[in-house]
Design a protein around this motif. Structure first.
Motif, mmCIF file in Angstrom:
data_model
loop_
_atom_site.group_PDB
_atom_site.id
_atom_site.type_symbol
_atom_site.label_atom_id
_atom_site.label_comp_id
_atom_site.label_asym_id
_atom_site.label_seq_id
_atom_site.Cartn_x
_atom_site.Cartn_y
_atom_site.Cartn_z
ATOM 1 N N SER A 112 45.101 63.809 -32.732
ATOM 2 C CA SER A 112 44.157 63.838 -32.152
ATOM 3 C C SER A 112 43.904 62.276 -31.179
ATOM 4 O O SER A 112 43.625 61.107 -31.536
ATOM 5 C CB SER A 112 42.804 63.356 -33.068
ATOM 6 N N ASP A 114 40.342 62.000 -29.849
ATOM 7 C CA ASP A 114 39.554 62.159 -29.276
ATOM 8 C C ASP A 114 38.470 60.667 -29.518
ATOM 9 O O ASP A 114 37.379 60.061 -29.206
ATOM 10 C CB ASP A 114 38.687 63.120 -30.354
ATOM 11 N N GLN A 115 39.463 59.705 -30.117
ATOM 12 C CA GLN A 115 38.332 58.090 -30.362
ATOM 13 C C GLN A 115 38.884 57.512 -29.640
ATOM 14 O O GLN A 115 38.204 56.446 -28.679
ATOM 15 C CB GLN A 115 38.816 57.170 -31.421
ATOM 16 N N SER A 117 38.648 58.184 -25.718
ATOM 17 C CA SER A 117 37.082 58.311 -24.595
ATOM 18 C C SER A 117 36.606 57.240 -25.369
ATOM 19 O O SER A 117 35.636 57.159 -24.463
ATOM 20 C CB SER A 117 37.443 59.745 -24.569
#
Length: 188
Positions: A112, A114-115, A117
């Motif tokens: 992942s 996601d973090q 960004s």
């Protein structure tokens, strides 16, 4: 954390002071000592790598086929790159193997980002994020001992690789420190 920061600074200072004269101490480390040290480091690294690949014993994902597959893909691609690439590009084999492993895990939905960004693309480091360092020689002693051991281990790897490859080390090679610095710290 402030004491740990101070210990790291003391270890860096020890490296800086010892490197110019370390070559003189190589005669005190015979091949047997270097070989035993390299074997001990290899055993420790194998244990760490095994836990990274298989997971911690007793954990729910211990020996997970997906983790083993990812390790296989990463190792196989690293070996493939080391066989296919030549010259300077061959030095990138480990990085390329890790990239193939990361790309494979992203395709399988195991990674992942996601973090990513949420953080800036470029950022300056924060000096002393834990406060000003505290210098405690007794607390720093284990790290200073490890510093010396890591110097012997790194030197041992270089000596061993030279022997395996049949290369003789250049005894006339000068250190990267300027001569005035060496004479200032250790006058003859």
């Amino acid at each position: 954390m402030q004491t740990a920061s101070g210990a790291v600074i003391l270890a860096a200072l020890l490296y800086f002071l010892i490197v110019p004269i370390f070559k003189r101490f190589l005669r005190y480390f015979p091949s047997l000592v270097i070989g035993v040290m390299l074997i001990l480091v290899a055993i420790n690294l194998a244990q760490i790598s095994g836990k990274l690949i298989a997971g911690a014993p007793g954990s729910p994902d211990f020996g997970s086929p997906v983790n083993l597959l990812m390790a296989f893909i990463t190792i196989a691609s690293t070996l493939l790159f080391s066989r296919l690439l030549r010259g300077t590009s061959r030095q990138l084999t480990i990085l390329l193997g890790l990239l193939v492993g990361a790309f494979s895990s992203a395709l399988m939905g195991l990674m992942s980002i996601d973090q990513v960004s949420l953080t800036p693309l470029l950022a300056a480091p924060t000096p002393f994020p834990f406060g000003s360092p505290k210098f405690n020689l007794i607390a720093a002693t284990p790290l200073l001992i490890f510093t010396l051991i890591s110097m012997v281990e790194a030197t041992g790897q270089t000596v061993a690789l030279n022997e395996v490859l049949g290369k003789k080390p250049n005894k006339n090679s000068s250190l990267t420190f300027p001569r005035p610095y060496v004479e200032m710290v250790w006058p003859r």
